[in-house]
Write a protein that holds these residues in place. Structure first.
Motif, PDB file in Angstrom:
ATOM      1  N   LEU A  65      -1.146  -1.002 -24.582  1.00  0.00           N
ATOM      2  CA  LEU A  65       0.516  -0.621 -23.815  1.00  0.00           C
ATOM      3  C   LEU A  65      -0.411  -2.186 -23.199  1.00  0.00           C
ATOM      4  O   LEU A  65      -0.729  -2.918 -22.958  1.00  0.00           O
ATOM      5  CB  LEU A  65       0.656   0.317 -23.210  1.00  0.00           C
ATOM      6  N   TRP A  66       1.193  -3.201 -23.508  1.00  0.00           N
ATOM      7  CA  TRP A  66       0.919  -4.535 -22.301  1.00  0.00           C
ATOM      8  C   TRP A  66       2.642  -4.204 -22.814  1.00  0.00           C
ATOM      9  O   TRP A  66       3.951  -4.369 -22.923  1.00  0.00           O
ATOM     10  CB  TRP A  66       0.613  -4.998 -23.474  1.00  0.00           C
ATOM     11  N   SER A  67       3.341  -5.693 -21.676  1.00  0.00           N
ATOM     12  CA  SER A  67       4.096  -6.570 -21.156  1.00  0.00           C
ATOM     13  C   SER A  67       4.343  -7.763 -20.880  1.00  0.00           C
ATOM     14  O   SER A  67       3.259  -7.752 -19.938  1.00  0.00           O
ATOM     15  CB  SER A  67       5.475  -5.194 -20.151  1.00  0.00           C
ATOM     16  N   LYS A  75      -3.062   1.227 -21.435  1.00  0.00           N
ATOM     17  CA  LYS A  75      -3.487   2.537 -22.230  1.00  0.00           C
ATOM     18  C   LYS A  75      -2.401   3.599 -21.548  1.00  0.00           C
ATOM     19  O   LYS A  75      -2.412   4.042 -20.925  1.00  0.00           O
ATOM     20  CB  LYS A  75      -4.517   2.573 -22.760  1.00  0.00           C
ATOM     21  N   PRO A  88       6.275   8.513 -22.310  1.00  0.00           N
ATOM     22  CA  PRO A  88       5.162   8.360 -21.515  1.00  0.00           C
ATOM     23  C   PRO A  88       4.829   9.604 -20.862  1.00  0.00           C
ATOM     24  O   PRO A  88       5.453  10.190 -20.088  1.00  0.00           O
ATOM     25  CB  PRO A  88       4.851   7.206 -21.191  1.00  0.00           C
ATOM     26  N   GLN A 109       4.621   2.149 -17.145  1.00  0.00           N
ATOM     27  CA  GLN A 109       3.939   2.727 -19.036  1.00  0.00           C
ATOM     28  C   GLN A 109       4.719   2.644 -19.193  1.00  0.00           C
ATOM     29  O   GLN A 109       4.781   1.838 -20.041  1.00  0.00           O
ATOM     30  CB  GLN A 109       3.521   4.034 -18.827  1.00  0.00           C
ATOM     31  N   CYS A 112       6.826  -1.483 -19.894  1.00  0.00           N
ATOM     32  CA  CYS A 112       5.912  -1.690 -21.495  1.00  0.00           C
ATOM     33  C   CYS A 112       6.164  -1.111 -22.189  1.00  0.00           C
ATOM     34  O   CYS A 112       7.020  -1.556 -23.707  1.00  0.00           O
ATOM     35  CB  CYS A 112       4.057  -1.383 -21.002  1.00  0.00           C
ATOM     36  N   LEU A 113       6.557   0.344 -22.741  1.00  0.00           N
ATOM     37  CA  LEU A 113       6.840   0.585 -23.847  1.00  0.00           C
ATOM     38  C   LEU A 113       8.516   0.556 -24.697  1.00  0.00           C
ATOM     39  O   LEU A 113       8.887   0.271 -25.247  1.00  0.00           O
ATOM     40  CB  LEU A 113       7.195   2.737 -23.441  1.00  0.00           C
ATOM     41  N   MET A 116       8.341  -2.747 -25.824  1.00  0.00           N
ATOM     42  CA  MET A 116       7.538  -2.950 -27.415  1.00  0.00           C
ATOM     43  C   MET A 116       8.315  -1.801 -28.073  1.00  0.00           C
ATOM     44  O   MET A 116       8.202  -2.285 -29.208  1.00  0.00           O
ATOM     45  CB  MET A 116       5.491  -1.911 -27.009  1.00  0.00           C
TER      46      MET A 116
END
Ligand code: SF4
Length: 206
Positions: A65-67, A75, A88, A109, A112-113, A116
């Motif tokens: 995961l990233w933002s 992750k 998540p 999380q 981030c999702l 993404m």
């Protein structure tokens, strides 16, 4: 974009104890105790990146995961994709007492999702291995605001390079970093305004 992304796991550390977060993310101290070892065993199941089909949903384990907006990386233990909905899921060894701390991590999380996949994520889930219970966590405006604030505080703390103050209380008994932190000695020293490393009487001298 933030130059140095923060690890998503730092949110849970910060929520539990800012000094614990500083020891791990500023001083890179790590130590194991019964609680961290139990957590490690619990995570063995979800640490392998794999795609599975579970009860009509696609589940991605150990999804990176990233933002860029929030400057986060890490992750997710598992992300469930069901009928266009993304959820998540964070695995915890305990029985629900860590839910407050884990919810911030879960919300990070989800942030981030959302970035993404470009879609809103209204809820996440905590799965408690000991009780085999899944607890839905609504990602409310309040939880999101607490998470964003914690991210800002963690970033400021890490950038300052200064360890947050010690607080000797019942959390310390479950903390694997108690030997590195020395909360009891530092608190006693603070109350007596002397260094814990400074001999207080002749008898203290080697
Ligand atoms: S020992 Fe206590 S004060 Fe020190 S890091 Fe752990 S919880 Fe925080």
């Amino acid at each position: 974009m933030h130059p140095e992304p923060i690890l998503i796991s730092a949110l849970e550390h910060w929520s539990y104890c800012p000094r614990q977060c500083g020891l791990i993310h500023i001083e890179h101290v790590w130590d194991e105790n019964l609680f961290t070892l139990r957590g490690q065993i619990a995570h063995e199941r979800v640490d392998e990146p794999v795609t599975r089909s579970e009860r009509g949903a696609r589940v991605e384990r150990a999804l990176p995961l990233w933002s860029e907006v929030h400057g986060l990386t890490g992750k997710a233990d598992a992300v469930e994709f069901r009928n266009g909905k993304i959820t998540p899921i964070e695995y915890k060894i305990g029985d629900g007492s860590q839910a407050v701390h884990a919810s911030l991590q879960l919300c990070a999380q989800a942030l981030c999702l959302e970035e993404m996949f470009g879609q809103a994520i209204p809820e996440g889930a905590l799965y408690f291995i000991k009780t085999r219970q899944r607890q839905t966590v609504e990602l409310t405006a309040d939880l999101r605001s607490q998470t964003v604030q914690a991210i800002a505080e963690i970033r400021a703390s890490i950038e300052s390079g200064v360890l947050p103050e010690v607080r000797w209380d019942r959390r310390c008994f479950k903390c694997s970093l108690i030997d590195a932190c020395l909360p009891q000695a530092l608190t006693a020293a603070e109350s007596q305004k002397v260094s814990p490393f400074q001999p207080r009487t002749e008898a203290d001298l080697p």
